[in-house]
Scaffold this active site. Structure first.
Site, PDB file in Angstrom:
ATOM      1  CE  LYS A   1      47.256  47.378  37.119  1.00 35.25           C
ATOM      2  NZ  LYS A   1      48.243  48.292  37.738  1.00 35.25           N
ATOM      3  CB  THR A   2      51.002  43.037  34.115  1.00 34.58           C
ATOM      4  OG1 THR A   2      50.239  44.229  33.889  1.00 34.58           O
ATOM      5  CG2 THR A   2      51.218  42.326  32.787  1.00 34.58           C
TER       6      THR A   2
ATOM      7  CD  GLU B   1      47.093  44.229  34.342  1.00 37.70           C
ATOM      8  OE1 GLU B   1      47.568  45.369  34.229  1.00 37.70           O
ATOM      9  OE2 GLU B   1      47.557  43.240  33.760  1.00 37.70           O
TER      10      GLU B   1
END
Length: 450
Positions: A124-125, A168
């Site tokens: 996700k980052t 995020e």
């Protein structure tokens, strides 16, 4: 909470990557920002350089006087990683302050905005950072709260002048259920945070609830194979959105992107590994939904420099390559090692790994052992406890006993540079989410002068 009324903000656990992004955001808005963290790091020092007052002592007396009275002009944000008996946390609890988690504040900031949320146990980052970079580089614009330091901007928060926000979406403690995105991505749902969820089924249900919060008329992109309904994306397999024709050219991964709007050929990415092509594919799909042109997307991907501690090159010489990575779950380690093997197939792979959390080490011991057994030379550090107390029998020695690699050893953190100096590895990676990052500069300096 009304953003316009906030004049002062206090962050309990300000040194966390997500918390620090929020602190920077409010400071940029002209809010007086203060905070506490137990550990001084390069990130907290940077915040201090930016005018944010930080204390490292958990004492009520360290809280400035203008934070002693609750009211709509005072925002208090805390991280669940802070111990429940922390003095500063309890000062605010007992003082009648409304305490907010990071995710709650993100939910309030994103109200009324076009929200792009990226969720996943890993990936996700990088994915959210690529999306934010495409939007910024193409001049579409956005505000973004990232879980890492984007190298192009040397920051984990980006500021935009439009109504678009990239966040995020963190599954830890079910935090992402405060968000109601217009566009969302789910990159992965591997079992993790079992200290919170108990089992993989509960984690999957939480992701399904997140998927259900995408606004009516919005769009959800899901990595192919995950048990959630949405538009699928994948690398070299059937999906609504695909990356195909993957190859390595002059040390750079190149691929073709394909969706129902057509094909973008020859997309070059500095991000190594097929897992990062997957992340880039999801990011491109989001950018296409916003109407960003193929040429602007191709240009942005080509100049994206990555995220600090996500497969970050530290030394690149003919005789030595050193990469540092945040990987701390078996599947993240597998992806990292796979990328290294594909890029440098003829080199001996030396790995320095610091397990993160006793519960994660216990819950995924077999998975860690399996992937660590694939490396050529393993140096294993003690478990980094973070917020946890030790668990009887859960140690790095226990994990090392399960590893069947040809060369393996327990090494004290302070002895790593000496050992690496003796080994002179041709391909080295440091991996982990604890304080292993403090070894990066010493190792870089050592290998640069080897």
């Amino acid at each position: 909470m009304e953003l316009e009324k906030i004049k002062r903000a206090y962050f309990v656990g300000i040194g966390g990557i997500g918390m620090s992004a929020l602190a920077r955001y409010f400071s940029k808005r002209g809010v007086r920002v203060c905070g506490y963290d137990k550990t001084r790091t390069r990130l907290t020092e940077t915040l201090a350089e930016e005018g944010i007052a930080i204390t490292y002592q958990d004492l009520e007396t360290e809280i400035p006087a203008d934070f002693h009275r609750a009211g709509p002009e005072v925002l208090v944000v805390y991280t669940p990683a802070i111990p429940k008996d922390a003095a500063i946390l309890n000062f605010f609890l007992q003082g009648g302050f409304a305490l907010n988690k990071r995710s709650q504040v993100l939910g309030i900031i994103s109200l009324g905005m076009t929200c792009i949320a990226v969720a996943g146990t890993h990936g996700k980052t990088t994915t959210s950072s690529v999306i934010a970079h495409i939007l910024q580089d193409s001049l579409y614009g956005c505000t973004a709260f990232l879980g890492g330091i984007a190298a192009n901007y040397n920051s984990n928060v980006l500021y935009g002048n439009n109504n678009v926000v990239v966040v995020e979406a963190d599954e830890y403690d079910r935090s992402f259920l405060t968000l109601h995105p217009d566009l969302a991505v789910i990159t992965s749902m591997d079992a993790d945070h079992l200290d919170i969820y108990g089992d993989a089924g509960s984690l999957e249900e939480s992701f399904r609830l997140f998927a259900g919060q995408v606004k009516t008329g919005g769009r959800l992109f899901v990595r192919a194979g995950l048990p959630v309904q949405g538009n699928t994306y994948a690398v070299e397999q059937p999906a609504d959105v695909q990356a195909t024709n993957i190859r390595v050219e002059d040390g750079t991964f190149v691929f073709d992107y394909r969706d129902n709007q057509g094909t973008i050929e020859g997309v070059a990415s500095r991000l190594p590994g097929r897992h990062n092509i997957e992340n880039a594919t999801a990011a491109i799909a989001v950018a296409r939904q916003l109407g960003i042109s193929a040429e602007k997307i191709r240009t942005a991907l080509g100049n994206f420099k990555g995220v600090r501690r996500r497969f970050e090159y530290q030394v690149v010489r003919p005789d030595c390559v050193y990469v540092d990575d945040y990987a701390h779950h078996p599947e993240e380690l597998r992806a990292c090692f796979s990328a290294l093997r594909e890029l440098y197939p003829d080199r001996k792979l030396t790995v320095v790994f610091q397990p993160h959390l006793f519960t994660r080490t216990r819950d995924f011991a077999a998975g860690f052992a399996q992937v660590l057994s694939t490396v050529d030379d393993l140096l294993l550090l003690d478990v980094y406890p973070a917020r946890e107390l030790p668990i009887a029998g859960v140690t790095s020695a226990m994990l090392l006993d399960l590893v069947s690699g040809p060369e393996k050893a327990l090494v004290a953190k302070e002895a790593v540079t000496t050992v690496i100096g003796q080994k002179k590895p041709a391909l080295l990676v440091t991996v982990g989410a604890g304080d292993i990052d403090t070894l990066v500069e010493p190792l870089k300096k050592l290998l640069d002068h080897a």
